[in-house]
Motif scaffolding. Structure first.
Motif, PDB file in Angstrom:
ATOM      1  N   ALA A  87      -1.326  15.019   2.719  1.00 27.35           N
ATOM      2  CA  ALA A  87      -0.406  15.255   3.836  1.00 27.35           C
ATOM      3  C   ALA A  87       1.043  15.122   3.384  1.00 27.35           C
ATOM      4  O   ALA A  87       1.380  14.305   2.528  1.00 27.35           O
ATOM      5  N   ASP A  88       1.909  15.930   3.991  1.00 27.83           N
ATOM      6  CA  ASP A  88       3.339  15.847   3.715  1.00 27.83           C
ATOM      7  C   ASP A  88       3.959  14.624   4.366  1.00 27.83           C
ATOM      8  O   ASP A  88       4.968  14.105   3.887  1.00 27.83           O
ATOM      9  N   ALA A  89       3.365  14.155   5.447  1.00 27.71           N
ATOM     10  CA  ALA A  89       3.753  12.898   6.081  1.00 27.71           C
ATOM     11  C   ALA A  89       2.516  12.341   6.758  1.00 27.71           C
ATOM     12  O   ALA A  89       1.625  13.098   7.170  1.00 27.71           O
ATOM     13  N   ALA A  90       2.443  11.030   6.847  1.00 27.14           N
ATOM     14  CA  ALA A  90       1.297  10.387   7.487  1.00 27.14           C
ATOM     15  C   ALA A  90       1.799   9.332   8.454  1.00 27.14           C
ATOM     16  O   ALA A  90       2.882   8.767   8.294  1.00 27.14           O
ATOM     17  N   ILE A  91       0.992   9.083   9.468  1.00 25.37           N
ATOM     18  CA  ILE A  91       1.289   8.067  10.477  1.00 25.37           C
ATOM     19  C   ILE A  91       0.102   7.121  10.565  1.00 25.37           C
ATOM     20  O   ILE A  91      -1.049   7.567  10.587  1.00 25.37           O
ATOM     21  N   VAL A  92       0.366   5.829  10.616  1.00 26.37           N
ATOM     22  CA  VAL A  92      -0.648   4.843  11.005  1.00 26.37           C
ATOM     23  C   VAL A  92      -0.150   4.203  12.292  1.00 26.37           C
ATOM     24  O   VAL A  92       0.922   3.596  12.316  1.00 26.37           O
ATOM     25  N   THR A  93      -0.908   4.341  13.360  1.00 23.99           N
ATOM     26  CA  THR A  93      -0.461   3.907  14.682  1.00 23.99           C
ATOM     27  C   THR A  93      -0.599   2.391  14.839  1.00 23.99           C
ATOM     28  O   THR A  93       0.397   1.687  14.952  1.00 23.99           O
ATOM     29  N   THR A  94      -1.804   1.892  14.888  1.00 19.82           N
ATOM     30  CA  THR A  94      -2.058   0.467  15.074  1.00 19.82           C
ATOM     31  C   THR A  94      -3.183   0.035  14.141  1.00 19.82           C
ATOM     32  O   THR A  94      -3.950   0.867  13.649  1.00 19.82           O
ATOM     33  N   ILE A  95      -3.287  -1.273  13.938  1.00 23.50           N
ATOM     34  CA  ILE A  95      -4.410  -1.834  13.179  1.00 23.50           C
ATOM     35  C   ILE A  95      -5.079  -2.892  14.051  1.00 23.50           C
ATOM     36  O   ILE A  95      -4.472  -3.911  14.401  1.00 23.50           O
ATOM     37  N   GLY A  96      -6.316  -2.628  14.431  1.00 23.89           N
ATOM     38  CA  GLY A  96      -7.118  -3.584  15.180  1.00 23.89           C
ATOM     39  C   GLY A  96      -8.468  -3.745  14.510  1.00 23.89           C
ATOM     40  O   GLY A  96      -8.781  -3.073  13.527  1.00 23.89           O
ATOM     41  N   ILE A  97      -9.276  -4.646  15.039  1.00 25.13           N
ATOM     42  CA  ILE A  97     -10.598  -4.903  14.469  1.00 25.13           C
ATOM     43  C   ILE A  97     -11.586  -3.909  15.070  1.00 25.13           C
ATOM     44  O   ILE A  97     -11.882  -3.949  16.259  1.00 25.13           O
ATOM     45  N   ASP A  98     -12.088  -3.021  14.237  1.00 25.40           N
ATOM     46  CA  ASP A  98     -13.050  -2.008  14.676  1.00 25.40           C
ATOM     47  C   ASP A  98     -13.736  -1.453  13.428  1.00 25.40           C
ATOM     48  O   ASP A  98     -13.166  -1.471  12.334  1.00 25.40           O
ATOM     49  N   HIS A  99     -14.952  -0.973  13.584  1.00 20.57           N
ATOM     50  CA  HIS A  99     -15.725  -0.407  12.473  1.00 20.57           C
ATOM     51  C   HIS A  99     -15.787  -1.386  11.291  1.00 20.57           C
ATOM     52  O   HIS A  99     -15.606  -1.008  10.130  1.00 20.57           O
ATOM     53  N   THR A 100     -16.073  -2.639  11.587  1.00 19.20           N
ATOM     54  CA  THR A 100     -16.021  -3.671  10.550  1.00 19.20           C
ATOM     55  C   THR A 100     -17.059  -3.469   9.456  1.00 19.20           C
ATOM     56  O   THR A 100     -16.853  -3.888   8.323  1.00 19.20           O
ATOM     57  N   GLU A 101     -18.170  -2.812   9.780  1.00 17.50           N
ATOM     58  CA  GLU A 101     -19.205  -2.598   8.764  1.00 17.50           C
ATOM     59  C   GLU A 101     -18.756  -1.613   7.694  1.00 17.50           C
ATOM     60  O   GLU A 101     -19.323  -1.562   6.599  1.00 17.50           O
ATOM     61  N   TYR A 102     -17.725  -0.833   7.977  1.00 20.26           N
ATOM     62  CA  TYR A 102     -17.209   0.138   7.017  1.00 20.26           C
ATOM     63  C   TYR A 102     -15.852  -0.257   6.442  1.00 20.26           C
ATOM     64  O   TYR A 102     -15.544   0.070   5.299  1.00 20.26           O
ATOM     65  N   LEU A 103     -15.025  -0.936   7.248  1.00 20.72           N
ATOM     66  CA  LEU A 103     -13.619  -1.126   6.884  1.00 20.72           C
ATOM     67  C   LEU A 103     -13.251  -2.563   6.547  1.00 20.72           C
ATOM     68  O   LEU A 103     -12.170  -2.805   6.011  1.00 20.72           O
ATOM     69  N   GLY A 104     -14.114  -3.517   6.869  1.00 24.03           N
ATOM     70  CA  GLY A 104     -13.794  -4.921   6.652  1.00 24.03           C
ATOM     71  C   GLY A 104     -13.632  -5.657   7.965  1.00 24.03           C
ATOM     72  O   GLY A 104     -13.505  -5.053   9.029  1.00 24.03           O
ATOM     73  N   THR A 105     -13.623  -6.975   7.872  1.00 24.02           N
ATOM     74  CA  THR A 105     -13.660  -7.802   9.071  1.00 24.02           C
ATOM     75  C   THR A 105     -12.317  -8.411   9.445  1.00 24.02           C
ATOM     76  O   THR A 105     -12.234  -9.176  10.393  1.00 24.02           O
TER      77      THR A 105
END
Length: 436
Positions: free
Chosen positions: A155-173
């Motif tokens: 991507a030429d630019a990227a956005i990360v909106t928020t970080i919350g606890i979700d999909h912990t089995e794939y992304l971490g706890t």
């Protein structure tokens, strides 16, 4: 082998082509993309990741760019009513024929390489965007970032909106681990917009290590409430990809078209991305303000009217439920019943804890058409009771029975809040269109 004929047949076929419904990793999908010729999906690409707010941010970007007169494609997921919603070109959903043709090309190119349902959809969107010769492609990350199929595109630019606890089995706890995964959409020397003032070190550190140019809410750009709306601005002399010394950018906005406490931040992040790309896309504050005012996005605190009032929302994790709680606190109090369900991999107890006593009664149903991710009503209720042992909870056969019971139990001035999974929001919207 005879290929499927209809979109419904293609989608059913895709569910059987990989042993797992979710299989993160870029090797398989990148090999198929290269076999397809790896065409550029657009002259400029913006990727949008984060736990919540991705769909709204894409909608704001799409409206602003189209008001500017640019040819734009948007890829989002999941859908509410029709699979076609996931792929839009100039605000028009891709039709069945175009999607089926793209799937057939993917099937020919993949050979024996297994793809998931989401990977088929991502590749199809990229193909259709490339064929349309777009000026801008907007790509919503499905899950995480680093290993999500969307991330085969730089991507030429990227956005990360928020970080919350979700999909912990794939992304971490924890938020740091999740943030590191989300940071995977960042690219060296290119802007990464952080659309929250609460950024975990795992996100900012990983993005900085990748060489991305960080633009942070509250530091490099801000959005502030005014008497008659909102003002987005950049500070004079801010570094990075923002203005030269003495140059200040500002956009004045009327009241935002989407409700919810996070929407100003989503607008701010979208505007920051366009500001960072202004040398490529131009800068048109008045067009952008008109675009933002025009956005309508189903299932985001959508008021369908009626008596009692019916509100539909897709809050399906604790962070989103906390935003929903803040919205309820800002409204005049009325007796509120919930129509609710969520998938098995969601923190249902955390959702219940975030809302607490704001919900007078929970009308719970199962989601039985989601394969291994589905839950029956009793299981949903048991998880809710982990956080709300004294809550009033009723079990219903399906979402429509739950909605009918909630409406019957409330006074005319009450409120029904139908929320949780996209399955719930979609089913309610299908049967209860907005009232004029």
């Amino acid at each position: 082998m005879t290929l499927p004929d209809t979109l419904a047949d293609w989608l059913e076929y895709q569910q059987r082509q990989h042993a797992q419904p979710i299989a993160l990793g870029l090797q398989r999908v990148r090999m198929v993309w290269q076999a397809l010729g790896a065409p550029s999906p657009a002259r400029c690409v913006i990727s949008v990741g984060g736990t919540n707010g991705k769909g709204s941010t894409v909608a704001f970007l799409e409206a602003m760019l189209r008001t500017r007169g640019l040819r734009v494609g948007a890829y989002t997921s999941p859908h509410l009513l029709r699979y076609n919603e996931r792929v839009r070109i100039d605000a028009r959903e891709a039709d069945d024929a175009a999607l089926c043709a793209a799937f057939a090309r993917i099937e020919q190119a993949r050979g024996a390489i297994p793809l998931t349902y989401f990977e088929y959809g991502t590749l199809a969107a990229l193909l259709l965007f490339a064929d349309a010769r777009l000026e801008v492609a907007l790509l919503e990350v499905g899950l995480g970032g680093r290993l999500d199929a969307v991330n085969i595109i730089d991507a030429d630019a990227a956005i990360v909106t928020t970080i919350g606890i979700d999909h912990t089995e794939y992304l971490g706890t924890d938020r740091d681990s999740i943030g590191r995964e989300k940071a995977g959409i960042a690219r060296s020397g290119r802007p990464l917009i952080l659309g929250s003032s609460d950024v975990p070190d795992g996100l900012s550190g990983s993005a900085a290590d990748a060489g991305a140019t960080l633009l942070r809410l509250g530091l490099d750009f801000a959005i502030v409430a005014q008497v008659d709306g909102w003002r987005w601005s950049t500070p004079a002399g801010a570094g990075h990809a923002l203005p030269a010394a003495g140059e200040i950018a500002a956009v004045d906005l009327l009241e935002l078209s989407l409700a919810g406490p996070r929407q100003p931040e989503n607008v701010a992040a979208a505007l920051a991305a366009l500001w960072a790309l202004r040398q490529r896309l131009g800068w048109a504050p008045q067009d952008y303000a008109r675009g933002i005012a025009s956005v309508r996005l189903p299932g985001r605190l959508q008021d369908l009217g009626g008596t009692p009032d019916l509100i539909v929302d897709v809050a399906h994790n604790p962070q989103a439920a906390a935003g929903l709680a803040a919205w309820l606190d800002a409204q005049p109090w009325v007796l509120t019943h919930a129509v609710f369900s969520a998938l098995a991999d969601k923190d249902i107890a955390g959702i219940g804890a975030a809302l607490g006593a704001r919900i007078a009664h929970w009308h719970v149903c199962g989601i039985l058409d989601a394969g291994a991710r589905g839950l029956d009503a009793a299981s949903v209720a048991a998880r809710l009771r982990m956080a709300l042992p004294q809550a009033a909870i009723s079990l219903h056969a399906d979402v429509h029975a739950a909605l009918a019971a909630a409406r019957a139990a409330l006074p005319m001035r009450g409120r029904v809040l139908a929320f949780g999974s996209f399955h719930i929001a979609g089913a309610v919207l299908e049967r209860s269109p907005p009232q004029a």
